[in-house]
Design a protein around this motif. Sequence first.
Motif, PDB file in Angstrom:
ATOM      1  N   ALA A 184      34.762 -16.449   2.897  1.00 39.72           N
ATOM      2  CA  ALA A 184      33.174 -15.270   1.986  1.00 39.72           C
ATOM      3  C   ALA A 184      33.389 -15.657   1.278  1.00 39.72           C
ATOM      4  O   ALA A 184      32.392 -14.865   0.464  1.00 39.72           O
ATOM      5  CB  ALA A 184      32.896 -14.558   2.904  1.00 39.72           C
ATOM      6  N   LEU A 185      34.860 -15.470   0.418  1.00 45.91           N
ATOM      7  CA  LEU A 185      35.107 -14.724  -0.888  1.00 45.91           C
ATOM      8  C   LEU A 185      34.844 -16.643  -2.167  1.00 45.91           C
ATOM      9  O   LEU A 185      33.287 -16.081  -3.341  1.00 45.91           O
ATOM     10  CB  LEU A 185      35.969 -14.708  -1.251  1.00 45.91           C
ATOM     11  CG  LEU A 185      36.904 -13.542  -0.418  1.00 45.91           C
ATOM     12  CD1 LEU A 185      38.393 -13.374  -1.182  1.00 45.91           C
ATOM     13  CD2 LEU A 185      36.273 -12.774  -0.966  1.00 45.91           C
ATOM     14  N   LEU A 186      34.109 -17.193  -1.591  1.00 46.98           N
ATOM     15  CA  LEU A 186      33.528 -18.216  -2.332  1.00 46.98           C
ATOM     16  C   LEU A 186      31.937 -18.110  -2.210  1.00 46.98           C
ATOM     17  O   LEU A 186      31.753 -18.256  -3.680  1.00 46.98           O
ATOM     18  CB  LEU A 186      33.498 -19.983  -1.150  1.00 46.98           C
ATOM     19  CG  LEU A 186      34.968 -20.266  -1.056  1.00 46.98           C
ATOM     20  CD1 LEU A 186      35.598 -21.401   0.064  1.00 46.98           C
ATOM     21  CD2 LEU A 186      35.815 -20.838  -1.980  1.00 46.98           C
ATOM     22  N   LEU A 217      43.646 -20.985   3.305  1.00 48.28           N
ATOM     23  CA  LEU A 217      42.588 -19.931   3.193  1.00 48.28           C
ATOM     24  C   LEU A 217      43.058 -19.352   2.493  1.00 48.28           C
ATOM     25  O   LEU A 217      41.815 -18.808   1.479  1.00 48.28           O
ATOM     26  CB  LEU A 217      42.635 -18.930   4.991  1.00 48.28           C
ATOM     27  CG  LEU A 217      42.798 -19.766   6.008  1.00 48.28           C
ATOM     28  CD1 LEU A 217      42.617 -18.579   7.139  1.00 48.28           C
ATOM     29  CD2 LEU A 217      41.395 -19.996   5.385  1.00 48.28           C
ATOM     30  N   ASN A 218      44.496 -18.669   1.750  1.00 42.29           N
ATOM     31  CA  ASN A 218      44.761 -18.012   0.712  1.00 42.29           C
ATOM     32  C   ASN A 218      44.213 -18.386  -0.480  1.00 42.29           C
ATOM     33  O   ASN A 218      43.612 -18.304  -1.579  1.00 42.29           O
ATOM     34  CB  ASN A 218      46.117 -17.673   0.342  1.00 42.29           C
ATOM     35  CG  ASN A 218      47.179 -16.635   1.746  1.00 42.29           C
ATOM     36  OD1 ASN A 218      46.387 -15.881   2.347  1.00 42.29           O
ATOM     37  ND2 ASN A 218      48.133 -17.166   2.089  1.00 42.29           N
ATOM     38  N   PHE A 219      44.727 -19.559  -0.731  1.00 39.32           N
ATOM     39  CA  PHE A 219      44.203 -21.001  -1.865  1.00 39.32           C
ATOM     40  C   PHE A 219      42.591 -20.774  -1.894  1.00 39.32           C
ATOM     41  O   PHE A 219      41.959 -20.961  -2.756  1.00 39.32           O
ATOM     42  CB  PHE A 219      44.978 -22.117  -1.723  1.00 39.32           C
ATOM     43  CG  PHE A 219      43.964 -22.496  -2.714  1.00 39.32           C
ATOM     44  CD1 PHE A 219      45.251 -23.005  -3.898  1.00 39.32           C
ATOM     45  CD2 PHE A 219      43.207 -24.426  -3.173  1.00 39.32           C
ATOM     46  CE1 PHE A 219      44.838 -23.707  -4.779  1.00 39.32           C
ATOM     47  CE2 PHE A 219      42.887 -24.666  -3.766  1.00 39.32           C
ATOM     48  CZ  PHE A 219      43.660 -24.952  -5.248  1.00 39.32           C
ATOM     49  N   VAL A 220      41.866 -21.178  -0.796  1.00 38.74           N
ATOM     50  CA  VAL A 220      40.172 -21.029  -0.521  1.00 38.74           C
ATOM     51  C   VAL A 220      39.604 -19.942  -1.517  1.00 38.74           C
ATOM     52  O   VAL A 220      38.736 -19.684  -2.097  1.00 38.74           O
ATOM     53  CB  VAL A 220      39.983 -21.503   1.009  1.00 38.74           C
ATOM     54  CG1 VAL A 220      38.514 -21.189   0.429  1.00 38.74           C
ATOM     55  CG2 VAL A 220      40.252 -23.158   0.640  1.00 38.74           C
ATOM     56  N   GLY A 221      40.329 -18.330  -0.212  1.00 43.11           N
ATOM     57  CA  GLY A 221      39.664 -17.146  -0.850  1.00 43.11           C
ATOM     58  C   GLY A 221      39.888 -17.328  -2.606  1.00 43.11           C
ATOM     59  O   GLY A 221      39.575 -16.229  -2.793  1.00 43.11           O
ATOM     60  N   ALA A 222      41.172 -17.317  -2.940  1.00 40.72           N
ATOM     61  CA  ALA A 222      41.284 -17.145  -4.369  1.00 40.72           C
ATOM     62  C   ALA A 222      40.600 -17.689  -4.923  1.00 40.72           C
ATOM     63  O   ALA A 222      40.391 -17.066  -6.649  1.00 40.72           O
ATOM     64  CB  ALA A 222      42.684 -18.032  -4.773  1.00 40.72           C
ATOM     65  N   LEU A 223      40.150 -19.380  -5.120  1.00 42.41           N
ATOM     66  CA  LEU A 223      39.441 -20.089  -6.014  1.00 42.41           C
ATOM     67  C   LEU A 223      37.614 -18.856  -5.868  1.00 42.41           C
ATOM     68  O   LEU A 223      37.085 -18.674  -6.903  1.00 42.41           O
ATOM     69  CB  LEU A 223      38.420 -20.843  -5.148  1.00 42.41           C
ATOM     70  CG  LEU A 223      39.619 -22.351  -5.611  1.00 42.41           C
ATOM     71  CD1 LEU A 223      39.089 -23.750  -4.565  1.00 42.41           C
ATOM     72  CD2 LEU A 223      40.469 -22.707  -6.758  1.00 42.41           C
ATOM     73  N   GLY A 224      37.482 -18.345  -4.867  1.00 46.59           N
ATOM     74  CA  GLY A 224      36.247 -16.911  -4.802  1.00 46.59           C
ATOM     75  C   GLY A 224      36.453 -16.330  -5.323  1.00 46.59           C
ATOM     76  O   GLY A 224      35.513 -15.560  -6.563  1.00 46.59           O
ATOM     77  N   LEU A 225      38.033 -15.382  -5.623  1.00 51.07           N
ATOM     78  CA  LEU A 225      37.821 -15.045  -6.457  1.00 51.07           C
ATOM     79  C   LEU A 225      38.207 -14.590  -7.863  1.00 51.07           C
ATOM     80  O   LEU A 225      37.922 -13.555  -8.839  1.00 51.07           O
ATOM     81  CB  LEU A 225      39.509 -13.817  -5.868  1.00 51.07           C
ATOM     82  CG  LEU A 225      39.668 -13.265  -4.718  1.00 51.07           C
ATOM     83  CD1 LEU A 225      41.082 -12.492  -3.983  1.00 51.07           C
ATOM     84  CD2 LEU A 225      38.445 -11.611  -4.579  1.00 51.07           C
ATOM     85  N   PHE A 226      38.795 -15.780  -8.231  1.00 51.05           N
ATOM     86  CA  PHE A 226      38.651 -16.373  -9.949  1.00 51.05           C
ATOM     87  C   PHE A 226      37.469 -16.501 -10.307  1.00 51.05           C
ATOM     88  O   PHE A 226      36.695 -15.566 -11.312  1.00 51.05           O
ATOM     89  CB  PHE A 226      39.895 -18.008  -9.723  1.00 51.05           C
ATOM     90  CG  PHE A 226      39.156 -18.218 -10.709  1.00 51.05           C
ATOM     91  CD1 PHE A 226      40.541 -19.200 -11.862  1.00 51.05           C
ATOM     92  CD2 PHE A 226      38.007 -19.463 -11.326  1.00 51.05           C
ATOM     93  CE1 PHE A 226      40.189 -18.759 -13.185  1.00 51.05           C
ATOM     94  CE2 PHE A 226      38.470 -20.358 -12.708  1.00 51.05           C
ATOM     95  CZ  PHE A 226      39.413 -19.621 -13.133  1.00 51.05           C
ATOM     96  N   ALA A 227      36.434 -17.006  -9.335  1.00 49.70           N
ATOM     97  CA  ALA A 227      34.955 -16.511 -10.102  1.00 49.70           C
ATOM     98  C   ALA A 227      34.494 -15.769 -10.124  1.00 49.70           C
ATOM     99  O   ALA A 227      34.066 -15.095 -10.825  1.00 49.70           O
ATOM    100  CB  ALA A 227      34.008 -17.449  -8.799  1.00 49.70           C
TER     101      ALA A 227
END
Length: 528
Positions: free
Chosen positions: A109-111, A146-156
């Motif tokens: 959901a962070l994406l 999942l950590n990598f994917v969530g981190a992309l959302g947090l980056f944005a």
Amino acid sequence: MRLGKRLAAAVEKNPVSSALAIVALAASLYVIAYPFTAARYAPMTDLPFHAAQTGALRHFFDPSYHLRDQFELHPLAVPYMSSYVIGALFMFLVPTHVAVKIAAVAMLALLPAGLAVLFHGMKKSPLLGLVGLPFAWSHLTHWGFLNFVGALGLFAMALGVTLLLLDAPSRRRQITLSAVLVLLFFTHVFRFPFAVAGVVAAAVVMYPATRRFRPILAPLIPPLVLFAAWTRVRPAAIGGPIDLSRFDLHRLDELRPLLLEGGFNDPIEAAAIVTNYRTVGLVALVSFVALVLSGRASAWNRRAFSFAVGSHVLALGCAGAFLLSFLMLPMQQGVWWYVYPREATALAFAALALLPDLPRAPLLRAPLVLALALAPIGLARAVATNYRIFDRATEDFHRITEDIPRAPRLMYLVFDHGGSTKKNTPFIHLPAYVQADKGGWLSFHFAVFGASPLVYRNPSEPSAVIPPPVPTRWEWTPHKFRPLQNGKFFDWFLVRSRTSPDGMFREDPSIVPVNHVGTWWLYRRKSG
């Protein structure tokens, strides 16, 4: 109460925008959460070990699980903690497999959430965050990264909050920026430097529009202190220099296949991925034409024009940084595998920020938002269909593991990887769910890599009870198992095979059959 009044006032003031926001939230929840309802165990390759680490965190101080006998918890040295904390907290309320899926939903959901904040910071509609939904079901998710994917959302999200802070500084926004960066640090520490660089770059490129730099300084202090502390305690497995000597333009040929890569051998999923890209392209085209015809850009003052230019330069720079990473990073760095291909998804995700804003006219905006909301539903349904296939293939696993007691010393051997539509095996680590539910020991564990928050204790410690070491790629070579050489530590043995594995245990008569369900065979060691 105040929040309720504000929401009611917003609905009354702009009912169309409020309705579209509700549609966006409903679509996001459906696309991200629905596939998880189709299977008890999500067929993500690495997810069982995420579950094991989540369960270990939940039961770490319960002696009946025997987790402290073997593990130490290093939340700062290897700070991949956020999803495990979420899952562990929910394990107080729901079963393990449900809590793990809730944590996975939170990461995915962070994406769209991160993109919504970024678009808001760029003075575009947050509804454009819907373009992040298809990325929730990229091939990285199906691997279980999942950590990598969530981190992309947090980056944005970090970039979006930075733009908001520079545009109109406030204490609340400073605290939010710092909190997002800290959360990113505890989600994927190697994405953290990208985010800090992005925050600083935002202040630089936005300076002509905002004439501000100082507001970002205080929020950077707590996360940078954390990062500095981490550099002092990080283990060798995730330390050391990164080889950036290679610059391979031939990798550009891999971009399109990687971005179109799904998780299953399923033409419906493949078509749904293409449909989503085409939908985003169509929405971008219509929005651009509407922007030109509306003359909105011509009405911008100098500050608004500089803000728009600066924010798009920032987005372009981030995409360029990920492109360079894609061309220069190695395939494997230390214990990490599949390093540079991940940057293809990061590149495409960052490039979404370059999309033009949605038209303001409701008659144009509404159908475009609906298109962005409906397009990923087909992808979610395709994923759910394949999840149901996996659910049927793992019913035997669920049934046979009910015979395993708490805290087993479990040797698991996966010979057969058939029965699912996944491109990469979802069975290889599946028995790690036993540790997630029941604690105990596993014959193979990610802890051996030294790149997880849970690491094995020093075997020389008097109270340490550590499984014997196994050769590299042990989990992929079950035929190497010899009961008298590799099995003495273990008292339970779980095997996935199409044919009976009785013969492989004959040299140790203390190991006897317990049950056979479907493709799974369970054995135990006789007491005494």
